[in-house]
Motif scaffolding. Structure first.
Motif, short mmCIF file in Angstrom:
data_model
loop_
_atom_site.label_atom_id
_atom_site.label_comp_id
_atom_site.label_asym_id
_atom_site.label_seq_id
_atom_site.Cartn_x
_atom_site.Cartn_y
_atom_site.Cartn_z
N GLU A 107 -5.77 7.61 4.08
CA GLU A 107 -4.98 8.12 5.21
C GLU A 107 -4.40 6.99 6.06
N LYS A 108 -5.24 6.02 6.38
CA LYS A 108 -4.79 4.88 7.18
C LYS A 108 -3.78 4.02 6.42
N MET A 109 -4.00 3.88 5.11
CA MET A 109 -3.09 3.08 4.30
C MET A 109 -1.72 3.74 4.23
N ALA A 110 -1.73 5.04 3.98
CA ALA A 110 -0.46 5.77 3.90
C ALA A 110 0.29 5.68 5.23
N ALA A 111 -0.45 5.69 6.33
CA ALA A 111 0.17 5.62 7.65
C ALA A 111 0.87 4.28 7.89
N LEU A 112 0.38 3.23 7.24
CA LEU A 112 1.01 1.92 7.38
C LEU A 112 2.42 1.93 6.83
N GLY A 113 2.60 2.63 5.71
CA GLY A 113 3.90 2.63 5.04
C GLY A 113 4.12 1.33 4.30
N GLU A 114 5.15 1.31 3.47
CA GLU A 114 5.41 0.12 2.65
C GLU A 114 5.68 -1.12 3.48
N GLU A 115 6.51 -0.98 4.51
CA GLU A 115 6.85 -2.15 5.33
C GLU A 115 5.62 -2.69 6.07
N GLY A 116 4.82 -1.76 6.61
CA GLY A 116 3.62 -2.20 7.31
C GLY A 116 2.65 -2.90 6.39
N LEU A 117 2.47 -2.36 5.19
CA LEU A 117 1.56 -2.97 4.22
C LEU A 117 2.08 -4.32 3.77
N THR A 118 3.39 -4.42 3.60
CA THR A 118 4.00 -5.68 3.14
C THR A 118 3.64 -6.84 4.06
N GLU A 119 3.55 -6.60 5.34
CA GLU A 119 3.22 -7.67 6.29
C GLU A 119 1.85 -8.27 6.01
N TYR A 120 0.96 -7.47 5.46
CA TYR A 120 -0.40 -7.96 5.16
C TYR A 120 -0.49 -8.65 3.80
N ILE A 121 0.33 -8.22 2.84
CA ILE A 121 0.13 -8.69 1.46
C ILE A 121 1.28 -9.56 0.94
N LYS A 122 2.17 -10.02 1.82
CA LYS A 122 3.34 -10.76 1.33
C LYS A 122 3.00 -12.14 0.77
N THR A 123 1.76 -12.59 0.91
CA THR A 123 1.35 -13.85 0.29
C THR A 123 0.91 -13.64 -1.16
N ILE A 124 0.83 -12.39 -1.60
CA ILE A 124 0.39 -12.06 -2.96
C ILE A 124 1.61 -11.85 -3.86
N GLY A 125 1.54 -12.34 -5.07
CA GLY A 125 2.63 -12.17 -6.01
C GLY A 125 2.98 -10.72 -6.25
N LEU A 126 4.28 -10.44 -6.45
CA LEU A 126 4.79 -9.09 -6.71
C LEU A 126 4.45 -8.13 -5.56
N TYR A 127 4.42 -8.65 -4.34
CA TYR A 127 3.92 -7.85 -3.22
C TYR A 127 4.75 -6.61 -2.93
N ARG A 128 6.05 -6.65 -3.18
CA ARG A 128 6.86 -5.46 -2.88
C ARG A 128 6.52 -4.30 -3.82
N THR A 129 6.42 -4.62 -5.10
CA THR A 129 6.04 -3.58 -6.06
C THR A 129 4.64 -3.07 -5.79
N LYS A 130 3.73 -3.97 -5.45
CA LYS A 130 2.35 -3.59 -5.17
C LYS A 130 2.26 -2.74 -3.90
N ALA A 131 3.05 -3.08 -2.90
CA ALA A 131 3.05 -2.28 -1.67
C ALA A 131 3.53 -0.86 -1.97
N LYS A 132 4.58 -0.76 -2.77
CA LYS A 132 5.11 0.56 -3.13
C LYS A 132 4.05 1.38 -3.86
N ASN A 133 3.34 0.74 -4.80
CA ASN A 133 2.32 1.44 -5.58
C ASN A 133 1.12 1.86 -4.73
N VAL A 134 0.66 0.96 -3.86
CA VAL A 134 -0.51 1.26 -3.04
C VAL A 134 -0.23 2.41 -2.08
N ILE A 135 0.94 2.42 -1.49
CA ILE A 135 1.28 3.53 -0.59
C ILE A 135 1.41 4.82 -1.40
N ALA A 136 2.01 4.74 -2.56
CA ALA A 136 2.17 5.94 -3.40
C ALA A 136 0.82 6.48 -3.88
#
Length: 217
Positions: free
Chosen positions: A62-91
């Motif tokens: 619930e909390k992860m979904a509330a972050l949304g892709e952009e919110g999650l990206t701010e936390y994981i942008k140091t990780i490779g393929l972060y945009r695709t991973k953010a999309k998948n984690v929110i989904a």
């Protein structure tokens, strides 16, 4: 490798580390699922650095979904393929919320339907979070299985099938961690540390690498 050697291999790894643990940090099955999904083509250390702050604010679907892709990206942008991973984690978070109330089921078939989750990720989650004796074949286990002769195979699926068949029942729960850690720290890709390997005499790999001092000579 003969069954006698295989049993001895696991016995030695067990003696050195009776209760091996994964190196990804997590607080519950959901955060473990996210951490493993984020770890593809990334180091556990790099993932842990990002998920430390992330899991303080989003440790449930619930909390992860509330972050949304952009919110999650701010936390994981140091990780490779972060945009695709953010999309998948929110989904996957949204899918869990809609179908299971946010809970992570101990069901491999279901887990593999989640975005960004394949057999390897599902096996890791089931092994660590739910104590099921699955073996997740990553690059380390694939290398160790082939190099040692423990589980030869041309694909991760083939190596997994062999490991499931030849690993003694008493060692199946921890086999995943023993083999990953062995591959990560001793049976390394470019130059294995055969000279300090506890199973070198059981291993089919030749030629064995000498200690550093001998190598320089």
């Amino acid at each position: 490798m003969t069954r006698k050697k295989i049993a001895e291999l696991y016995a030695r790894l067990h003696a050195l580390d009776p209760e091996p643990k994964g190196e990804l940090h997590y607080v519950n099955p959901f955060t473990l699922l996210v951490a493993v999904a984020l770890s593809a083509q990334a180091t556990d250390k790099g993932v842990n650095k990002a998920t430390g702050p992330l899991f303080q604010v989003a440790d449930t679907a619930e909390k992860m979904a509330a972050l949304g892709e952009e919110g999650l990206t701010e936390y994981i942008k140091t990780i490779g393929l972060y945009r695709t991973k953010a999309k998948n984690v929110i989904a996957l978070s949204r899918k869990l919320l809609a179908e299971t109330g946010g809970e992570v089921p101990a069901d491999r078939d279901y887990l593999e339907t989640l975005p960004g989750v394949g057999r390897k990720t599902a096996n890791v989650v089931l092994n660590i979070a739910f104590g099921q004796p699955f073996i997740a074949v990553d690059t380390h286990i694939f290398r160790v299985g082939n190099r040692t002769g423990l589980a030869p195979g041309k694909t991760p699926a083939q190596v997994e099938e062999v490991l499931e068949r030849v690993t003694p029942p008493d060692y199946k729960l921890h086999a995943h961690h023993w083999l990953i850690l062995h591959g990560r720290y001793i049976c390394k890709a470019r130059k294995p540390d055969c000279w300090r390997c506890p199973i070198a005499d059981l291993c089919a790999f030749k030629p064995k690498t000498p200690p550093p001092a001998e190598g320089k000579g």
